[in-house]
Design a protein around this motif. Structure first.
Motif, PDB file in Angstrom:
ATOM      1  N   TYR A 187       0.805  -1.224   0.000  1.00  0.00           N
ATOM      2  CA  TYR A 187       0.000   0.000   0.000  1.00  0.00           C
ATOM      3  C   TYR A 187       0.839   1.276   0.000  1.00  0.00           C
ATOM      4  O   TYR A 187       0.281   2.375   0.100  1.00  0.00           O
ATOM      5  CB  TYR A 187      -0.946   0.005   1.198  1.00  0.00           C
ATOM      6  CG  TYR A 187      -1.944  -1.123   1.179  1.00  0.00           C
ATOM      7  CD1 TYR A 187      -2.710  -1.380   0.034  1.00  0.00           C
ATOM      8  CD2 TYR A 187      -2.115  -1.951   2.278  1.00  0.00           C
ATOM      9  CE1 TYR A 187      -3.611  -2.423  -0.003  1.00  0.00           C
ATOM     10  CE2 TYR A 187      -3.024  -2.995   2.249  1.00  0.00           C
ATOM     11  CZ  TYR A 187      -3.772  -3.243   1.110  1.00  0.00           C
ATOM     12  OH  TYR A 187      -4.666  -4.274   1.070  1.00  0.00           O
ATOM     13  N   PHE A 189      -9.148   2.680  -4.467  1.00  0.00           N
ATOM     14  CA  PHE A 189      -9.412   1.241  -4.450  1.00  0.00           C
ATOM     15  C   PHE A 189      -9.979   0.766  -5.788  1.00  0.00           C
ATOM     16  O   PHE A 189      -9.785  -0.386  -6.179  1.00  0.00           O
ATOM     17  CB  PHE A 189     -10.410   0.893  -3.336  1.00  0.00           C
ATOM     18  CG  PHE A 189      -9.939   1.215  -1.943  1.00  0.00           C
ATOM     19  CD1 PHE A 189      -8.589   1.295  -1.638  1.00  0.00           C
ATOM     20  CD2 PHE A 189     -10.859   1.460  -0.938  1.00  0.00           C
ATOM     21  CE1 PHE A 189      -8.148   1.593  -0.353  1.00  0.00           C
ATOM     22  CE2 PHE A 189     -10.433   1.753   0.352  1.00  0.00           C
ATOM     23  CZ  PHE A 189      -9.084   1.830   0.648  1.00  0.00           C
ATOM     24  N   THR A 196      -4.636  -4.297  -4.264  1.00  0.00           N
ATOM     25  CA  THR A 196      -5.401  -5.487  -3.911  1.00  0.00           C
ATOM     26  C   THR A 196      -5.261  -5.808  -2.427  1.00  0.00           C
ATOM     27  O   THR A 196      -4.318  -5.370  -1.760  1.00  0.00           O
ATOM     28  CB  THR A 196      -4.941  -6.710  -4.716  1.00  0.00           C
ATOM     29  OG1 THR A 196      -3.536  -6.916  -4.483  1.00  0.00           O
ATOM     30  CG2 THR A 196      -5.163  -6.501  -6.214  1.00  0.00           C
ATOM     31  N   ALA A 197      -6.206  -6.597  -1.931  1.00  0.00           N
ATOM     32  CA  ALA A 197      -6.135  -7.085  -0.559  1.00  0.00           C
ATOM     33  C   ALA A 197      -5.030  -8.140  -0.476  1.00  0.00           C
ATOM     34  O   ALA A 197      -4.652  -8.728  -1.493  1.00  0.00           O
ATOM     35  CB  ALA A 197      -7.482  -7.684  -0.163  1.00  0.00           C
ATOM     36  N   VAL A 216      -9.682  -4.106  -2.489  1.00  0.00           N
ATOM     37  CA  VAL A 216      -9.474  -3.735  -1.099  1.00  0.00           C
ATOM     38  C   VAL A 216     -10.805  -3.500  -0.395  1.00  0.00           C
ATOM     39  O   VAL A 216     -11.682  -2.811  -0.921  1.00  0.00           O
ATOM     40  CB  VAL A 216      -8.606  -2.456  -1.011  1.00  0.00           C
ATOM     41  CG1 VAL A 216      -8.420  -2.033   0.445  1.00  0.00           C
ATOM     42  CG2 VAL A 216      -7.255  -2.687  -1.674  1.00  0.00           C
ATOM     43  N   TYR A 273     -12.482  -1.672   2.720  1.00  0.00           N
ATOM     44  CA  TYR A 273     -12.097  -0.491   3.500  1.00  0.00           C
ATOM     45  C   TYR A 273     -11.794  -0.809   4.970  1.00  0.00           C
ATOM     46  O   TYR A 273     -10.743  -0.427   5.489  1.00  0.00           O
ATOM     47  CB  TYR A 273     -13.206   0.562   3.412  1.00  0.00           C
ATOM     48  CG  TYR A 273     -12.875   1.853   4.120  1.00  0.00           C
ATOM     49  CD1 TYR A 273     -12.072   2.819   3.510  1.00  0.00           C
ATOM     50  CD2 TYR A 273     -13.355   2.113   5.405  1.00  0.00           C
ATOM     51  CE1 TYR A 273     -11.770   4.012   4.153  1.00  0.00           C
ATOM     52  CE2 TYR A 273     -13.053   3.301   6.057  1.00  0.00           C
ATOM     53  CZ  TYR A 273     -12.259   4.243   5.428  1.00  0.00           C
ATOM     54  OH  TYR A 273     -11.955   5.413   6.087  1.00  0.00           O
ATOM     55  N   PHE A 319      -8.638  -2.755   5.411  1.00  0.00           N
ATOM     56  CA  PHE A 319      -7.483  -1.884   5.137  1.00  0.00           C
ATOM     57  C   PHE A 319      -7.205  -0.976   6.331  1.00  0.00           C
ATOM     58  O   PHE A 319      -6.051  -0.799   6.742  1.00  0.00           O
ATOM     59  CB  PHE A 319      -7.775  -1.053   3.886  1.00  0.00           C
ATOM     60  CG  PHE A 319      -6.801   0.063   3.638  1.00  0.00           C
ATOM     61  CD1 PHE A 319      -5.532  -0.192   3.145  1.00  0.00           C
ATOM     62  CD2 PHE A 319      -7.169   1.384   3.901  1.00  0.00           C
ATOM     63  CE1 PHE A 319      -4.638   0.848   2.915  1.00  0.00           C
ATOM     64  CE2 PHE A 319      -6.291   2.425   3.678  1.00  0.00           C
ATOM     65  CZ  PHE A 319      -5.017   2.158   3.183  1.00  0.00           C
TER      66      PHE A 319
END
Length: 230
Positions: A39, A57, A127-128, A134, A136, A139
């Motif tokens: 990130y 995102f 991406t996650a 992602v 929220y 994150f």
């Protein structure tokens, strides 16, 4: 139980707008180093473009043009009540926009895509950890808040702070209200002024000088003319 609502005519007090205090450059730099590596590019891109968190995102490879140094906002990702996500249009019609990328952002995106490649135009830029877009809350809990704590950034500061930081830079370097509004995707310039009016350079001295000059000129005009022949 009663024929009418007694609260219908009540006048609600206005809610005072919270004063915006933008992050400092060093805080943004430290935050980008403390947040998980996947990130880092998101933090730097947010600070360099003012995109909303959902817009960041929602970026796919097709939206980022590194050759021409632009990023296009065409969609956003929002979270559902059950921690899922859905893709939807940007917040308003004016939110559809193309934002220029400074060299710092281009370099950050190149580094991000080198380490976390997006192969096809529909692939997500960010991406996650387990893959996919992602979420929220995940994150915030797993990456953003711990990174803010390590960077010494005030508790309660959200990703929207990167948007305020970007706006403050544009204002500091003399961009017009119209330009700032367009870059941020606000509905109109009045909205931008309403949010960021305190960040525009103070004009008290210019105001005083303008009035003093007007009265000084008026005073000079009022001086009696001396007849040199006399």
């Amino acid at each position: 139980m009663i024929p009418h609502n007694p609260c219908a005519e009540a006048k609600l007090p206005s809610v005072p707008r919270k004063k915006i205090v933008p992050l400092a450059v060093e805080q943004v730099r430290t935050l980008s180093e403390e947040i998980p590596a996947r990130y880092k590019g998101l933090v730097l891109l947010g600070a360099a473009t003012g995109l909303r968190p959902g817009e960041l995102f929602g970026l796919q490879l097709r939206h980022v043009d590194l050759l021409h140094a632009t990023v296009s906002v065409e969609q956003q990702i929002q979270q559902t009540a059950k921690h899922g996500v859905y893709v939807c249009p940007p917040k308003t019609a004016r939110s559809h926009r193309t934002v220029p990328l400074p060299r710092m952002a281009v370099d950050a995106m190149k580094a991000h895509l080198r380490d976390l490649p997006a192969d096809g135009p529909e692939d997500w830029i960010f991406t996650a950890p387990q893959g996919g877009p992602v979420v929220y809350t995940h994150f915030m809990d797993g990456s953003w808040r711990p990174a803010c704590a390590k960077a010494g950034i005030a508790k309660g500061t959200g990703p929207h702070a990167l948007r305020h930081y970007y706006a403050s830079l544009l204002i500091k370097h003399g961009e017009s209200v119209k330009t700032v509004s367009e870059r941020l995707g606000h509905t109109n310039a009045a909205m931008t002024l309403n949010i960021y009016t305190r960040l525009w350079p103070d004009s008290e001295e210019r105001t005083r000088a303008a009035v003093d000059k007007a009265y000084a000129d008026q005073s000079a005009d009022a001086q009696p003319q001396v007849d040199e022949a006399a």
